[in-house]
Write a protein that holds these residues in place. Sequence first.
Motif, PDB file in Angstrom:
ATOM      1  N   ALA A 264      -8.341   7.840 -14.989  1.00  0.00           N
ATOM      2  CA  ALA A 264      -7.377   8.807 -14.465  1.00  0.00           C
ATOM      3  C   ALA A 264      -6.992   8.408 -13.050  1.00  0.00           C
ATOM      4  O   ALA A 264      -7.862   8.154 -12.205  1.00  0.00           O
ATOM      5  CB  ALA A 264      -7.977  10.207 -14.472  1.00  0.00           C
ATOM      6  N   ILE A 265      -5.683   8.316 -12.779  1.00  0.00           N
ATOM      7  CA  ILE A 265      -5.206   7.912 -11.451  1.00  0.00           C
ATOM      8  C   ILE A 265      -4.102   8.851 -10.972  1.00  0.00           C
ATOM      9  O   ILE A 265      -3.404   9.485 -11.768  1.00  0.00           O
ATOM     10  CB  ILE A 265      -4.686   6.464 -11.442  1.00  0.00           C
ATOM     11  N   ASN A 266      -3.943   8.928  -9.654  1.00  0.00           N
ATOM     12  CA  ASN A 266      -2.850   9.699  -9.061  1.00  0.00           C
ATOM     13  C   ASN A 266      -1.635   8.798  -8.874  1.00  0.00           C
ATOM     14  O   ASN A 266      -1.685   7.603  -9.196  1.00  0.00           O
ATOM     15  CB  ASN A 266      -3.307  10.344  -7.746  1.00  0.00           C
ATOM     16  N   PRO A 267      -0.504   9.329  -8.369  1.00  0.00           N
ATOM     17  CA  PRO A 267       0.717   8.504  -8.252  1.00  0.00           C
ATOM     18  C   PRO A 267       0.559   7.267  -7.369  1.00  0.00           C
ATOM     19  O   PRO A 267       1.332   6.323  -7.504  1.00  0.00           O
ATOM     20  CB  PRO A 267       1.737   9.476  -7.653  1.00  0.00           C
ATOM     21  N   LYS A 268      -0.429   7.246  -6.477  1.00  0.00           N
ATOM     22  CA  LYS A 268      -0.630   6.091  -5.609  1.00  0.00           C
ATOM     23  C   LYS A 268      -1.587   5.074  -6.219  1.00  0.00           C
ATOM     24  O   LYS A 268      -1.942   4.085  -5.577  1.00  0.00           O
ATOM     25  CB  LYS A 268      -1.144   6.551  -4.248  1.00  0.00           C
ATOM     26  N   GLY A 269      -2.027   5.329  -7.460  1.00  0.00           N
ATOM     27  CA  GLY A 269      -2.917   4.382  -8.126  1.00  0.00           C
ATOM     28  C   GLY A 269      -4.380   4.566  -7.811  1.00  0.00           C
ATOM     29  O   GLY A 269      -5.205   3.728  -8.190  1.00  0.00           O
ATOM     30  N   ASN A 626      -3.840  -4.801  -5.041  1.00  0.00           N
ATOM     31  CA  ASN A 626      -4.572  -3.746  -4.335  1.00  0.00           C
ATOM     32  C   ASN A 626      -3.620  -2.765  -3.668  1.00  0.00           C
ATOM     33  O   ASN A 626      -3.883  -2.264  -2.576  1.00  0.00           O
ATOM     34  CB  ASN A 626      -5.505  -4.359  -3.283  1.00  0.00           C
ATOM     35  N   ARG A 627      -2.518  -2.476  -4.354  1.00  0.00           N
ATOM     36  CA  ARG A 627      -1.512  -1.622  -3.741  1.00  0.00           C
ATOM     37  C   ARG A 627      -2.047  -0.224  -3.444  1.00  0.00           C
ATOM     38  O   ARG A 627      -1.540   0.475  -2.575  1.00  0.00           O
ATOM     39  CB  ARG A 627      -0.292  -1.527  -4.663  1.00  0.00           C
ATOM     40  N   GLY A 628      -3.083   0.182  -4.167  1.00  0.00           N
ATOM     41  CA  GLY A 628      -3.674   1.478  -3.876  1.00  0.00           C
ATOM     42  C   GLY A 628      -4.230   1.572  -2.463  1.00  0.00           C
ATOM     43  O   GLY A 628      -4.399   2.683  -1.936  1.00  0.00           O
ATOM     44  N   ASP A 629      -4.512   0.428  -1.819  1.00  0.00           N
ATOM     45  CA  ASP A 629      -5.029   0.424  -0.452  1.00  0.00           C
ATOM     46  C   ASP A 629      -3.911   0.438   0.588  1.00  0.00           C
ATOM     47  O   ASP A 629      -4.204   0.526   1.794  1.00  0.00           O
ATOM     48  CB  ASP A 629      -5.910  -0.805  -0.221  1.00  0.00           C
TER      49      ASP A 629
END
Length: 882
Positions: A264-269, A626-629
Amino acid sequence: MRFLLVFLVLLLNGSVYSQDIQKVLTDMETYHRSNPQEKLYLHLDKYAYTAGETIWFKAYTTIGLQNLFSNHSGIAYVELIDGAKRTVSSMTIPLVMGLGMGDFKLQDTITEGSYRLRAYTNWMRNADEAYFYDRTIQITNGRTDNVMTKTSVRTEGKDNVYTIQLKSLSGLPLAKRQLRYEVLSGGETVERKRGNTDEEGNLLIALSKKYGDAYLKLRFDNLEKLPVNKLLRIVPPTLANSVQLFPEGGKLLGDRINNIAVKAINPKGMGIKAKVTFTIGKDTAGVIETNSLGMGAGYIFVQPDTPVAARAAFEDGSEVDVPMPSVYASGYAITVNNQNGSKVFAQLNVSKDLVSQKEVYFVLHHLSEVIFVSKQKLSKDELVFSVDKKMMPTGVLTISVLDERFQPIVERPFFNYNLNSMLPVVLHLNKERFTTRERVKVDLSVGSDSDSIRFGAFSASVIDLSKIKDSVSLAPNIISTLLLNSDLNGYIENPGYYFGSEGVRSRDLDLLMLTQGWRNIDWGELEGNRKPKYDVEKALKISGYTKKLGRTKPEIGAKVQLISTKNFMNFVDTTSNEEGYFEFNDLLFPDSVKFLVSARDANKGKNNIDIVIDKEERASVGDNRNRGDEIEDVNAMYIDQINQSKQFFAELERQGLMEKSIAIEEVVVRASAKKKVSEYSSNLNGPGNADQVLTSEELSTCSTLDMCLSGRLMGVSFVGGVPYNTRGNVPMQIVLDGMYLEGDQLSMININDVESVEVLRNANYTSIYGVNGGNGLLIITSKRGTSAMNNYVPKGIMTVQPQGLHVNREFYKPVYDVEDGNKLSRDLRTTIHWEPNIVADKSGKASFDFFTADGKGRYVIIVEGLDLSGRILRKLVEFEVD
């Protein structure tokens, strides 16, 4: 010593299948020897930086699952990449026994934002960019930027409306300010517009929803009248939380209990807690709850003809229907239990129609390095095998089940942890508590008494914890990089979480294995003996082709020389082959060195030859895995660190240890000026983006180019026909149609063939050229249809300036306990100490020392490295400064 053992329990005398599986194992061993896995890790001094600081790093390159120091590659490439996938700085570092060092000086004009620090060897390119060292870091700018942003977004009809508030670092709004902005999508500029801020410093930008994965590039002047660039990531407001389901082994098998994983992830990954409920009709078939990273797993029973529905509920109160994977009536599934302390158990589930008495093979391996093999017959619908953990190394291992034709029917990765792969260490400080500006002595003892050899190489950073926002325990580290990131593709959130001070989180690691793609072999390539595309690089090389003058036909057997412009008596020679190709390899030279390449034909010794030099090829830059960072509004988030660094820089400037912030001259590039510049200009900033431009019309009254430019270029003087930048009185770099020339060759360019001359002096234009731009540049573009080079360049000779090896700088270390030591009146360091060269002796002993700064509170020492057996060390020790 070979750590892994191949345990065969399947071989039967006289069996054809046994002979064939032995061939498969031989092919796997051959493939493994020909395609060793090289991994690379960078130990950084800290986790976030600001303009004016230096990124210090130590490179560790290892080979194979055992993480031995690599002698495979002799050089590595390290790149700093911005959010728009543009490489803003790069270097080549030498690797000696797998070890290297480097440093990136962050220029005063660097744009704030989330950057990628990427490192790889040429050999690593044979795999995939997904397995390069690639880490997202945050870089702020309080030197020439001094502006904070606060970004919000809302939906209006077909557009997303972004509100970007601009304030100075002291909180003053940039009111009534005109800005230019670009929309970057897919690495290309798709829109260019202008806008104005209101009284509160707010800029409103309406963008089509089709630009869901894009960046905004802003250009404006701050309150100090200095030009500022901002690169902001666009996050659409309409994205919702999402859930993916991953059946263990890749397939849901009907009439069986299946293990199914949830991500499960949010819109920012980023992972988010969720509860997923499975229902059959009105009945609940199962419930899975995720951990804080959004991962969970559980068992459900499914039937081929009975639909199962899934719905997820999130912490924020939202809910969403989750697509179910297909259910198969025929096939294979696998269930692995890795939570037992001594063994790994695997069960192959088989549909009844495939219970055929045929043989299947369980192969436990890592990228074709075989650890265990066993054979069973498909005599029932459940087959079980187990492997003793003591014989398995630490890392991501793969269970592959092969059919009677030795093709994989199901595969499953899992993570095995073997305590013997970690290097024991005792770290001792000379005191328990320290005062400011006091010497700290650190003694290390690595290994154990039973080790015959305890040599190792390590690095250490010391950080003032009160000055950083990032979590030291959750950040990527040497363990997570070498053991996880090098074998898994995709984004791993908080990789340090899995290897905490309390031990390895085995259950969470297994959830990660169930929900993450992993690096595996292509079984179809085992027999092909395919030659890798990219060679091992032991050193630098310069290569190219000799061609007959004005033709594409190769000049065979040409005598080619490579001559250093630092010492014309220092040269090497070679001969071009039947394709005209020549190569100078095994070269070691520092960055910014220029060479002359000359060629003469084999028969008459004439120089009527065209020389074509191969362009230096680097790996392409893909999307940030690593776009979530990545974060928005970096300056605002790290405002405390910016203010502290500004005070520290002011002290360094007073001591003469740092140059004052560069005051960039205002540059106005009008549309009409851009039209004067040839569209074929090699200016890396884009045609016309320069401090000054002269066109062919303005150069028509002179006999030579250096005479015509003398007195017309702002900030440029000429000495003996060579252009000098008046800022520092240093010779400028000449670039003609993309080729680097010596300054004294300017007068040999035929002025009638020149289309335009662009002057680059200020850092906002020269920084893109790296070391070549340090003294400023003159970008000369010849007229289309002519070649200015033909009028001055001698035939059979040319100048080249390839990227050489990075020359390391020295980390500044204040010394307070001696009269003549380096001292600061105000010591506000964030990185208290950086020690990249710690070497343990044969008894495992090593030491280093440093001085605390003026900051009080908790400091942390981070020591990382490897010993000669490939055992990994990571040690964190905190101490108090009063």
